[in-house]
Scaffold this active site. Structure first.
Site, PDB file in Angstrom:
ATOM      1  N   ASP A 157       0.854  -1.195   0.000  1.00 38.76           N
ATOM      2  CA  ASP A 157       0.000   0.000   0.000  1.00 38.76           C
ATOM      3  C   ASP A 157       0.892   1.247   0.000  1.00 38.76           C
ATOM      4  O   ASP A 157       1.825   1.341   0.811  1.00 38.76           O
ATOM      5  CB  ASP A 157      -0.862  -0.049   1.280  1.00 38.76           C
ATOM      6  N   HIS A 158       0.608   2.190  -0.888  1.00 37.56           N
ATOM      7  CA  HIS A 158       1.350   3.469  -0.952  1.00 37.56           C
ATOM      8  C   HIS A 158       2.864   3.293  -0.973  1.00 37.56           C
ATOM      9  O   HIS A 158       3.591   3.904  -0.181  1.00 37.56           O
ATOM     10  CB  HIS A 158       0.974   4.378   0.229  1.00 37.56           C
ATOM     11  N   GLU A 207      -1.390   5.792  -8.668  1.00 42.41           N
ATOM     12  CA  GLU A 207      -2.205   6.858  -8.058  1.00 42.41           C
ATOM     13  C   GLU A 207      -2.058   8.151  -8.841  1.00 42.41           C
ATOM     14  O   GLU A 207      -0.950   8.594  -9.134  1.00 42.41           O
ATOM     15  CB  GLU A 207      -1.799   7.104  -6.600  1.00 42.41           C
ATOM     16  N   GLY A 231      -7.712   8.856   7.064  1.00 45.22           N
ATOM     17  CA  GLY A 231      -7.938   9.126   8.492  1.00 45.22           C
ATOM     18  C   GLY A 231      -9.378   9.525   8.767  1.00 45.22           C
ATOM     19  O   GLY A 231     -10.271   9.305   7.944  1.00 45.22           O
ATOM     20  N   VAL A 241      -9.416   0.299   3.610  1.00 45.21           N
ATOM     21  CA  VAL A 241      -9.853   0.624   4.976  1.00 45.21           C
ATOM     22  C   VAL A 241      -8.708   0.323   5.942  1.00 45.21           C
ATOM     23  O   VAL A 241      -8.191  -0.796   5.967  1.00 45.21           O
ATOM     24  CB  VAL A 241     -11.099  -0.211   5.371  1.00 45.21           C
ATOM     25  N   ASN A 242      -8.326   1.310   6.705  1.00 42.02           N
ATOM     26  CA  ASN A 242      -7.271   1.119   7.695  1.00 42.02           C
ATOM     27  C   ASN A 242      -7.679   1.692   9.048  1.00 42.02           C
ATOM     28  O   ASN A 242      -7.800   0.980  10.039  1.00 42.02           O
ATOM     29  CB  ASN A 242      -5.978   1.784   7.187  1.00 42.02           C
TER      30      ASN A 242
HETATM   31  O1  G3H Z   1      -4.236   3.165   1.920  1.00 35.61           O
HETATM   32  C1  G3H Z   1      -4.955   3.021   2.915  1.00 35.61           C
HETATM   33  C2  G3H Z   1      -6.264   3.595   2.970  1.00 35.61           C
HETATM   34  O2  G3H Z   1      -6.458   4.585   2.056  1.00 35.61           O
HETATM   35  C3  G3H Z   1      -6.914   3.669   4.286  1.00 35.61           C
HETATM   36  O3  G3H Z   1      -7.474   4.922   4.635  1.00 35.61           O
HETATM   37  O4  G3H Z   1      -7.117   4.856   7.075  1.00 35.61           O
HETATM   38  O5  G3H Z   1      -8.715   6.431   6.055  1.00 35.61           O
HETATM   39  O6  G3H Z   1      -9.212   3.993   6.098  1.00 35.61           O
HETATM   40  P1  G3H Z   1      -8.187   5.058   6.035  1.00 35.61           P
HETATM   41 ZN    ZN Z   2      -4.498   5.136   1.048  1.00 37.69          ZN
END
Ligand code: G3H
Ligand code: ZN
Length: 287
Positions: free
Chosen positions: A85-86, A136, A179, A230-231
């Site tokens: 991720d990222h 992205e 976030g 979702v994190n």
């Molecule tokens: O790359 C991870 C996500 O974009 C998670 O975003 O922490 O706002 O759910 P979030």
């Molecule tokens: Zn993200």
């Protein structure tokens, strides 16, 4: 089941107007919780590590081994995608080398021409090994030093060019923010999503999936969003359940301080949240 790449799974999601969830892991408990949710719902699931989480856990190879071995130990039979991720350019290359199934190259902080160029390079390296790529365009909003960004909108022309570079899915800014969303957040821009989805036919990715109202997520999915990240919500439910356990004094009853007991409510809370989101996203069961 062994790990799989994301190309066909997300392509099917875009065609079928549903999404597959992408959930960040931080440790063994998170990994078990996310995999359990996929298995219990009999749906494909993507588990991802940010660069920071991978560093915290001990590196990409360890993360990949952790997921692979946990899949095996838990007898997980649904398709599982292991994703970066990222990732920056170096991280994406390292994960391709190590054998992740899918990598995100996030070149949003680079001049667009460089983001495009490096995305092409990562696509070539990844595809040569059967690994999927997420690119992205623009940047996802968020809070920095107390200043809350409104959530940037992806430029349609840049998005077209980046999609033509060959990634398997594309993260787009449509007013989404990483976030917790501020109280005065204006919501997703369906206008921009429509413009993007009408010219880009690869699966689109919605970052910052925590805290977006269900109706907005469902509408975005119906319009072309096929992967929802979702994190933060997993972190929040884990912290809440753990706090409640400690505030109820359960860590001081018997061997309630044993990490296998202490972490259990938080782990279950993540599984419950992930299962709930899978239902929101309309992910169909594996046949
Ligand atoms: O790359 C991870 C996500 O974009 C998670 O975003 O922490 O706002 O759910 P979030
Ligand atoms: Zn993200």
């Amino acid at each position: 089941m062994s790990l799989v790449n994301g190309t066909e799974i997300f392509k099917a999601a875009r065609e079928g107007h549903y999404a597959v969830g992408a959930f960040n892991t931080n440790n063994l408990e998170w990994t078990r919780a996310i995999l359990a949710a996929g298995q219990e719902t009999n749906t494909p699931i993507l588990i991802q590590t940010s660069m920071g989480a991978a560093k915290y856990m001990g590196g990409y190879e360890l993360c990949l081994n952790l997921v692979e071995q946990t899949v095996k130990a838990m007898n997980i039979t649904v398709p599982v995608i292991m994703h970066l991720d990222h990732g920056n350019y170096e991280a994406a290359k390292e994960c391709i080398e190590v054998g992740y199934n899918s990598v995100m190259f996030d070149g949003h902080d680079l001049p667009f021409a460089e983001n495009l160029e490096k995305t092409k390079e990562i696509v070539a390296l990844a595809h040569a090994k059967g690994i999927s790529v997420e690119a992205e365009v623009g940047s996802i909003g968020g809070e920095e030093d107390g200043i809350v960004g409104a959530g940037e909108l992806a430029d349609v022309e840049e998005a077209k060019q980046l999609a033509a570079a060959g990634p398997d899915y594309l993260a787009v800014g449509i007013g989404n923010i990483h976030g917790v969303y501020p109280a005065n957040w204006k919501g997703l821009s369906f206008e921009r999503l429509e413009e993007l989805a009408s010219v880009i036919k690869i699966p689109l990715v919605l970052h910052g999936g925590s805290g977006i109202p269900k109706e907005q997520i469902i509408k975005a999915i119906s319009m072309g969003i096929s992967k929802v990240n979702v994190n933060t919500e997993c972190q929040l439910v884990f912290a809440k359940a753990t706090r409640e356990y400690i505030e109820a004094g359960k860590d001081q009853q018997g061997k309630g301080f044993d990490p296998r007991k202490l972490f259990a409510p938080g782990t279950q809370a993540i599984t419950d949240l992930v299962k709930d989101r899978i239902e929101w996203f309309g992910t169909p069961e594996v046949k």
